[in-house]
Design a protein around this motif. Structure first.
Motif, PDB file in Angstrom:
ATOM      1  N   LEU A 176      44.702 -37.820  18.387  1.00 25.37           N
ATOM      2  CA  LEU A 176      45.521 -39.363  18.631  1.00 25.37           C
ATOM      3  C   LEU A 176      44.693 -40.596  17.574  1.00 25.37           C
ATOM      4  O   LEU A 176      45.635 -41.654  17.535  1.00 25.37           O
ATOM      5  N   SER A 235      47.406 -40.358  14.999  1.00 27.61           N
ATOM      6  CA  SER A 235      48.958 -40.917  15.182  1.00 27.61           C
ATOM      7  C   SER A 235      48.294 -42.834  14.753  1.00 27.61           C
ATOM      8  O   SER A 235      47.551 -43.382  14.877  1.00 27.61           O
ATOM      9  N   SER A 273      50.482 -44.393  16.860  1.00 30.98           N
ATOM     10  CA  SER A 273      51.580 -45.078  17.932  1.00 30.98           C
ATOM     11  C   SER A 273      50.730 -43.966  19.612  1.00 30.98           C
ATOM     12  O   SER A 273      50.520 -43.137  18.685  1.00 30.98           O
ATOM     13  N   LEU A 274      50.989 -44.623  20.507  1.00 32.65           N
ATOM     14  CA  LEU A 274      50.949 -43.506  21.794  1.00 32.65           C
ATOM     15  C   LEU A 274      51.714 -43.445  22.130  1.00 32.65           C
ATOM     16  O   LEU A 274      51.874 -42.939  22.966  1.00 32.65           O
ATOM     17  N   ASP A 275      52.953 -43.172  21.503  1.00 32.09           N
ATOM     18  CA  ASP A 275      54.717 -42.645  21.906  1.00 32.09           C
ATOM     19  C   ASP A 275      54.188 -41.553  22.006  1.00 32.09           C
ATOM     20  O   ASP A 275      55.664 -40.988  23.249  1.00 32.09           O
ATOM     21  N   LEU A 288      52.211 -39.716  24.347  1.00 29.49           N
ATOM     22  CA  LEU A 288      51.113 -39.768  25.140  1.00 29.49           C
ATOM     23  C   LEU A 288      52.107 -39.583  26.351  1.00 29.49           C
ATOM     24  O   LEU A 288      53.177 -40.671  26.427  1.00 29.49           O
ATOM     25  N   GLU A 311      48.394 -38.509  30.233  1.00 24.94           N
ATOM     26  CA  GLU A 311      46.867 -39.455  29.029  1.00 24.94           C
ATOM     27  C   GLU A 311      47.114 -40.951  28.779  1.00 24.94           C
ATOM     28  O   GLU A 311      45.879 -41.463  28.873  1.00 24.94           O
ATOM     29  N   LEU A 312      48.580 -41.490  29.339  1.00 22.12           N
ATOM     30  CA  LEU A 312      48.091 -42.968  29.228  1.00 22.12           C
ATOM     31  C   LEU A 312      47.098 -43.536  30.010  1.00 22.12           C
ATOM     32  O   LEU A 312      46.606 -44.267  30.443  1.00 22.12           O
ATOM     33  N   ILE A 354      43.808 -42.887  29.574  1.00 17.83           N
ATOM     34  CA  ILE A 354      42.967 -43.975  28.334  1.00 17.83           C
ATOM     35  C   ILE A 354      42.902 -45.420  28.982  1.00 17.83           C
ATOM     36  O   ILE A 354      41.546 -45.716  28.784  1.00 17.83           O
ATOM     37  N   THR A 355      43.892 -46.361  29.690  1.00 16.45           N
ATOM     38  CA  THR A 355      43.858 -46.980  30.519  1.00 16.45           C
ATOM     39  C   THR A 355      42.456 -47.260  31.559  1.00 16.45           C
ATOM     40  O   THR A 355      42.034 -47.650  31.189  1.00 16.45           O
TER      41      THR A 355
END
Length: 108
Positions: free
Chosen positions: A18, A21, A23-25, A27, A31-32, A35-36
């Motif tokens: 992560l 990388s 970007s977070l594309d 994920l 997973e998002l 993280i949030t």
């Protein structure tokens, strides 16, 4: 990036991927969301630390400094007594709410 895991080695690899990388594309929604939540928890921890620092303020020292800004002995004495009465009442109310809260919760 794949499924979230509690295995330490896999978690370290996932975090490394992560961070490397751009970007977070890659994920998925889970997973998002994870993280949030972690970011929110970190923010709340920081806010709690600030509040704890505020609660550890030496009120008596602050009052002495503030009262010291007045030239008149009578003013310092009058304001000092007024603040003392106020703080005594405030402390009583705070103690009562701390004492009563468990009782109120038991009733509910």
């Amino acid at each position: 990036m794949g499924k979230l895991t509690t295995n330490k080695d896999q978690l370290v690899r996932q975090v490394d991927q992560l961070l490397n990388s751009k970007s977070l594309d890659s994920l998925n929604a889970e997973e998002l969301q994870y993280i949030t939540r972690q970011l929110l928890v970190d923010r709340l921890k920081d806010e709690l630390k600030v509040e704890l620092k505020k609660s550890n303020v030496d009120v008596e020292s602050l009052l002495d400094r503030w009262l010291g800004t007045f030239d008149s002995d009578a003013t310092r004495e009058t304001y000092g007594k007024g603040l003392e009465i106020f703080l005594t009442g405030w402390r009583c109310i705070t103690r009562m709410s701390i004492t009563l809260t468990p009782l109120i919760l038991m009733i509910m």
